[in-house]
Design an enzyme around this catalytic site. Structure first.
Site, PDB file in Angstrom:
ATOM      1  CE  LYS A  23      -3.511   0.380   2.800  1.00  0.00           C
ATOM      2  NZ  LYS A  23      -4.319   0.242   4.037  1.00  0.00           N
TER       3      LYS A  23
ATOM      4  NE  ARG B  94     -11.095  -4.136  -4.952  1.00  0.00           N
ATOM      5  CZ  ARG B  94     -12.027  -4.628  -4.141  1.00  0.00           C
ATOM      6  NH1 ARG B  94     -12.853  -3.807  -3.512  1.00  0.00           N
ATOM      7  NH2 ARG B  94     -12.123  -5.931  -3.947  1.00  0.00           N
TER       8      ARG B  94
ATOM      9  CD  GLU C 158      -7.252 -11.172  -6.873  1.00  0.00           C
ATOM     10  OE1 GLU C 158      -7.522 -12.100  -7.659  1.00  0.00           O
ATOM     11  OE2 GLU C 158      -8.065 -10.712  -6.044  1.00  0.00           O
TER      12      GLU C 158
ATOM     13  CD  GLU D 160     -21.221  -9.972  -8.489  1.00  0.00           C
ATOM     14  OE1 GLU D 160     -21.495 -11.131  -8.836  1.00  0.00           O
ATOM     15  OE2 GLU D 160     -20.230  -9.674  -7.790  1.00  0.00           O
ATOM     16  CG  HIS D 161     -18.600  -8.669  -2.463  1.00  0.00           C
ATOM     17  ND1 HIS D 161     -17.938  -9.858  -2.701  1.00  0.00           N
ATOM     18  CD2 HIS D 161     -18.478  -8.440  -1.131  1.00  0.00           C
ATOM     19  CE1 HIS D 161     -17.431 -10.319  -1.579  1.00  0.00           C
ATOM     20  NE2 HIS D 161     -17.753  -9.489  -0.605  1.00  0.00           N
TER      21      HIS D 161
END
Length: 224
Positions: free
Chosen positions: A19, A79, A141, A156-157
């Site tokens: 990060k 992310r 990831e 959606e999650h």
């Protein structure tokens, strides 16, 4: 058996370090006066409940092990959000060029979206973590997507948990339409990218002009 806290500790360290490094990339663009392709960065270690669900899905034991570390490549997850679709390829190339990690796998769900409409670019990287007992190679990831893609994926999650992965046909249809609408929004924003960025620079300059504290701070930095 190794305690979960001990097993997950290198993953937390990897997330914290990555990060800082990825946010550092964003700052470097600002220092050079360039527009950063990175809007912001988030990260997390997968909760034990999610790890348990994954072990059931993959048919492996729910216990700290090398098999778990190998099979679950997203225990450490980061992310990166971008303003524009074109920024994603820029960020991907920047990550590929780094010497402090190794790209293991890439999945392009932007060019080839999932049937649900999901879009994002996934990179599995191997990152070395220095611990008091030695070096640990951790898989992480990195998901790279636009703000619009992230908004859709978050909704959606949540719905996926509500319906346990089995969506009613109407909801599935609406989600697919929403995904296409979000991507069309991204494409429209990309088509007027130069106008948007000029407006953002102009807005920042106006804020500095009317705020003497910001102006004096920036002038001090220039002198340094």
């Amino acid at each position: 058996m190794v305690p979960w806290g001990t097993f997950l500790s290198p993953y937390k360290q990897a997330v914290d370090e990555l990060k800082i490094k990825l946010k550092g990339m964003r700052s470097q663009f600002g220092i050079t006066g360039s527009t950063s392709p990175i809007e912001f960065v988030t990260g997390r270690v997968k909760p034990l409940a999610s790890i348990y669900d994954k072990t059931l899905e993959k048919g492996i034991a729910f216990e700290p092990s090398q098999q778990l570390a190998t099979e679950l490549q997203d225990i450490a997850g980061l992310r990166i959000m971008c303003q524009f679709v074109d920024d994603i390829s820029t960020v991907v190339n920047l990550i590929r060029q780094r010497d402090d990690l190794k790209v293991i796998e890439e999945k392009d769900y932007i060019t080839h979206s999932k049937p649900s409409g999901y879009r994002s670019y996934h990179m599995i990287v191997e990152y070395p973590v220095e611990t008091i007992t030695g070096k640990v190679e951790v898989l992480a990831e990195i998901q790279i997507r636009t703000l619009a893609m992230n908004f859709w994926a978050s909704i959606e999650h949540s719905l996926n948990y509500k319906y346990k992965g089995i969506f009613p046909e109407e909801i599935k249809y609406r989600l697919q339409n929403a995904a296409e609408a979000a991507f069309k929004l991204d494409e429209e924003m990309s088509s007027i990218r130069s106008e948007i960025q000029e407006a953002q620079v102009y807005f920042s300059e106006i804020k500095e002009a009317i705020n003497p504290k910001i102006r004096s701070t920036n002038e001090g930095k220039e002198r340094e």
